[in-house]
Design a protein around this motif. Sequence first.
Motif, PDB file in Angstrom:
ATOM      1  N   TRP A  19      38.293  24.951  29.689  1.00  0.00           N
ATOM      2  CA  TRP A  19      37.437  24.059  28.824  1.00  0.00           C
ATOM      3  C   TRP A  19      36.530  25.005  28.017  1.00  0.00           C
ATOM      4  N   SER A  20      35.951  25.976  28.508  1.00  0.00           N
ATOM      5  CA  SER A  20      35.334  27.106  27.666  1.00  0.00           C
ATOM      6  C   SER A  20      35.470  28.481  28.545  1.00  0.00           C
ATOM      7  N   TYR A  21      34.879  29.521  27.888  1.00  0.00           N
ATOM      8  CA  TYR A  21      35.012  30.998  28.407  1.00  0.00           C
ATOM      9  C   TYR A  21      34.089  31.738  27.541  1.00  0.00           C
ATOM     10  N   VAL A  22      33.795  32.671  28.451  1.00  0.00           N
ATOM     11  CA  VAL A  22      32.898  33.810  27.764  1.00  0.00           C
ATOM     12  C   VAL A  22      33.280  35.355  28.350  1.00  0.00           C
ATOM     13  N   ARG A  23      33.107  36.413  27.749  1.00  0.00           N
ATOM     14  CA  ARG A  23      33.323  37.568  28.016  1.00  0.00           C
ATOM     15  C   ARG A  23      31.876  38.227  28.153  1.00  0.00           C
ATOM     16  N   TYR A  36      26.913  43.129  38.443  1.00  0.00           N
ATOM     17  CA  TYR A  36      27.913  42.737  37.459  1.00  0.00           C
ATOM     18  C   TYR A  36      28.215  43.613  36.237  1.00  0.00           C
ATOM     19  N   ALA A  37      27.128  44.415  36.056  1.00  0.00           N
ATOM     20  CA  ALA A  37      27.305  45.416  34.743  1.00  0.00           C
ATOM     21  C   ALA A  37      28.498  46.411  34.929  1.00  0.00           C
ATOM     22  N   ALA A  38      28.501  46.844  36.229  1.00  0.00           N
ATOM     23  CA  ALA A  38      29.417  47.706  36.775  1.00  0.00           C
ATOM     24  C   ALA A  38      30.866  47.360  36.596  1.00  0.00           C
ATOM     25  N   LEU A  39      31.343  46.004  36.317  1.00  0.00           N
ATOM     26  CA  LEU A  39      32.445  45.396  36.127  1.00  0.00           C
ATOM     27  C   LEU A  39      32.751  44.983  35.008  1.00  0.00           C
ATOM     28  N   ALA A  40      31.877  44.841  33.941  1.00  0.00           N
ATOM     29  CA  ALA A  40      31.671  44.145  32.670  1.00  0.00           C
ATOM     30  C   ALA A  40      32.687  45.292  31.764  1.00  0.00           C
ATOM     31  N   PRO A  41      33.324  44.743  30.399  1.00  0.00           N
ATOM     32  CA  PRO A  41      33.367  43.245  30.545  1.00  0.00           C
ATOM     33  C   PRO A  41      34.657  42.564  31.135  1.00  0.00           C
ATOM     34  N   TYR A  42      34.533  41.300  31.306  1.00  0.00           N
ATOM     35  CA  TYR A  42      35.510  40.390  32.075  1.00  0.00           C
ATOM     36  C   TYR A  42      35.293  39.160  31.731  1.00  0.00           C
ATOM     37  N   ASN A  43      36.398  38.190  31.933  1.00  0.00           N
ATOM     38  CA  ASN A  43      36.617  36.821  31.532  1.00  0.00           C
ATOM     39  C   ASN A  43      35.963  35.774  32.586  1.00  0.00           C
ATOM     40  N   VAL A  44      35.054  35.239  32.059  1.00  0.00           N
ATOM     41  CA  VAL A  44      34.463  33.994  32.992  1.00  0.00           C
ATOM     42  C   VAL A  44      34.954  32.751  32.136  1.00  0.00           C
ATOM     43  N   VAL A  45      35.640  31.712  32.974  1.00  0.00           N
ATOM     44  CA  VAL A  45      36.146  30.653  32.393  1.00  0.00           C
ATOM     45  C   VAL A  45      35.289  29.355  33.088  1.00  0.00           C
ATOM     46  N   LEU A  46      35.148  28.359  32.432  1.00  0.00           N
ATOM     47  CA  LEU A  46      34.769  27.130  32.774  1.00  0.00           C
ATOM     48  C   LEU A  46      36.006  26.093  32.967  1.00  0.00           C
ATOM     49  N   VAL A  47      36.370  25.737  33.963  1.00  0.00           N
ATOM     50  CA  VAL A  47      37.588  25.014  34.144  1.00  0.00           C
ATOM     51  C   VAL A  47      37.265  23.522  34.558  1.00  0.00           C
ATOM     52  N   GLU A  48      38.088  22.732  33.599  1.00  0.00           N
ATOM     53  CA  GLU A  48      38.094  21.214  33.994  1.00  0.00           C
ATOM     54  C   GLU A  48      39.075  20.816  34.799  1.00  0.00           C
TER      55      GLU A  48
END
Length: 139
Positions: free
Chosen positions: A61-65, A74-86
């Motif tokens: 439905w949406s996403y952010v990186r 979290y900073a140690a793993l970035a950047p990565y895809n975070v999704v909002l799923v409907e």
Amino acid sequence: MLSPVTDSDGAPFWEYAARGELRVQTCGDCGEPRFPPRPCCPYCRSFVSEWRKTEGRGRIWSYVRPHPPLLPDYAALAPYNVVLVELDELPRIRLVGSLVSEAGAALDSVAESRVRIGARVQAVFDPVGGLPQWILERP
């Protein structure tokens, strides 16, 4: 390893996820699903709830990186895809999670160019921590 911060309302969600099940809190009186979990139904004000198993299929439905600055873990793993799923079964319910190439894969395992709003996804679970993750249905 990242792990969720749980409270008494959300603890069952994480317990089911650790078993490889994606469940959503549902009102035990009116049957309306709700997420995030909370003690009272926002529709009928009932305090009775149950946890409905889902198929774990939906669409982005949406996403952010995210990029730093972030919290240190979290900073140690970035950047990565975070999704909002409907979810297909419960279209008013949207869940946040990482988009990965397979269960347990690195958070940056899917190229940003492959992430699209509307893309079909399926829930999987990290074999180490049991965290819900998402994979593309058509890799």
